[in-house]
Design a protein around this motif. Sequence first.
Motif, PDB file in Angstrom:
ATOM      1  N   THR A 189      53.956  -0.524 114.983  1.00  0.00           N
ATOM      2  CA  THR A 189      55.244  -0.297 114.344  1.00  0.00           C
ATOM      3  C   THR A 189      55.350  -1.200 113.127  1.00  0.00           C
ATOM      4  O   THR A 189      54.944  -2.371 113.178  1.00  0.00           O
TER       5      THR A 189
ATOM      6  N   ASN B 115      58.315   6.524 105.333  1.00  0.00           N
ATOM      7  CA  ASN B 115      57.692   5.297 105.831  1.00  0.00           C
ATOM      8  C   ASN B 115      58.323   4.051 105.230  1.00  0.00           C
ATOM      9  O   ASN B 115      57.995   2.937 105.622  1.00  0.00           O
TER      10      ASN B 115
ATOM     11  N   ASP C  61      59.054   4.541 115.141  1.00  0.00           N
ATOM     12  CA  ASP C  61      59.463   3.722 114.001  1.00  0.00           C
ATOM     13  C   ASP C  61      60.214   2.495 114.506  1.00  0.00           C
ATOM     14  O   ASP C  61      60.428   2.342 115.720  1.00  0.00           O
TER      15      ASP C  61
ATOM     16  N   LEU D  65      57.685   9.085 116.192  1.00  0.00           N
ATOM     17  CA  LEU D  65      57.288   9.718 114.934  1.00  0.00           C
ATOM     18  C   LEU D  65      56.556  11.019 115.261  1.00  0.00           C
ATOM     19  O   LEU D  65      55.342  11.132 115.146  1.00  0.00           O
TER      20      LEU D  65
END
Length: 450
Positions: free
Chosen positions: A108, A256, A322, A328
């Motif tokens: 992460t 991201n 995340d 994700l």
Amino acid sequence: MRRVQKLFLFVVAITMIGISGIIGWLTFSPPDGLLSASAVAAKMVCSNVFIAKRDAASVIGSDVAFALPHVANRLKISVDPANQRVEVAFRGLFAKRDAQYEDGRGCTLVSKDEIPDRAAPPSRPAKPDALWPAGERVQLSEDKRLLAALNDPALQGPGMRAIVVVQDGRIVAETYGEGFSASTPLQGWSMTKTVNAALAGMAIKDGKLSLDRQNLFPQWAGDARADISVADLMAMTSGLKWSEAGDSPDPDGLENLAKDAAAFARDRPLVAPPGTKFNYAGGSSVLLARLWQNAVGADARAYPQERLFKPLGMTSAVLEADPSGTFLGEAFLFANAHDWVRFGEFLRLNGEWNGEQLLPAGFVDYMRSPVLVSEEGHGPVYGRGQLWLGPGQGFRLPADTFMMQGHLRQVIAIIPSRKLVILRMGLTREDIGYSTAKLLQAIAAASQKS
């Protein structure tokens, strides 16, 4: 002479001010492009080193260089094996991003001093010494046509990492790229979307979610986004603005950079009425993941393992999340090739495994039903459960062929009429003319029973 000295000092001063300004800008407000590059590198190295157990130098020299060709050699990438952490910074100083590994949960993106919740890792029961899929043993075919197709470099494509063929419920052929094996976890990229859709289907079977549910998020109350349904998200027809192009000036592909990918996707504006326009969007998959997690509630973190991976024996599978805890579901499932084809075989069997119906009856047929507005010349290309339809893409394969596909030429083709599942995974550029079509066609032809 004094005038020349003054001019020289003036130029030096202006230069120093400019350099100081650039350093200050890069330090306190680095551009999104640099932050994104650092994030991609940190996450990629962390996942491949600590999940896939690959050598860090190999990952940096291949995967990172491949993904970030214009900036990779300017990134300082530091791997801390003791703390299972990766730090990346541009020129070693700017746009720093960190990724932290957690056993069973993957990597992460975190802040510099942040330590994620270290919950107990999920249990992974040992597999019996049995033939796949109950265990890992395989009995490979000696069919010359099949072996020729499997081992043809032109059909394999550059950067091939795994090819596996399942016929009538058994692995009959497999080959791996240098440095990879049947036990190496590989990122599925957008093949993850189909797994995520299946998890939503399991929440539906558990009575916690429905395809026709609307008013999905409080933030959508009072505007047209309230009309978006779970089915719209699954079919990629939400109408939300989104661009998948990583090099697009449109920021929608930069999730991201967000600590909460679902919130980022949720706050996109509506650009088409729900259900009327097909737009392939990772944001829809992230929102779908957030929805089934909300529906499942307190058990959501363990849901993929307990509800799907354990029953199928996918002991290598890791679905990453995340920083906010949202899975994700658009791209970040790692699993080895044997486990990926377990999931493909699960779909071939219409969501049944070991005599138990894990998905709602008929749900895989629903997943395979065409999204009519995804017509792109040969017919609809997309199914309602985040998978691709072979005929709509012009593939010369049986009409019932459907596929999971991912970035860099990942594919699992499922052909129920042939009792056939074919996997190909790799690191392959998408602008060099290579297609998996000829490989799939050759294997299907070789596997056809007389």
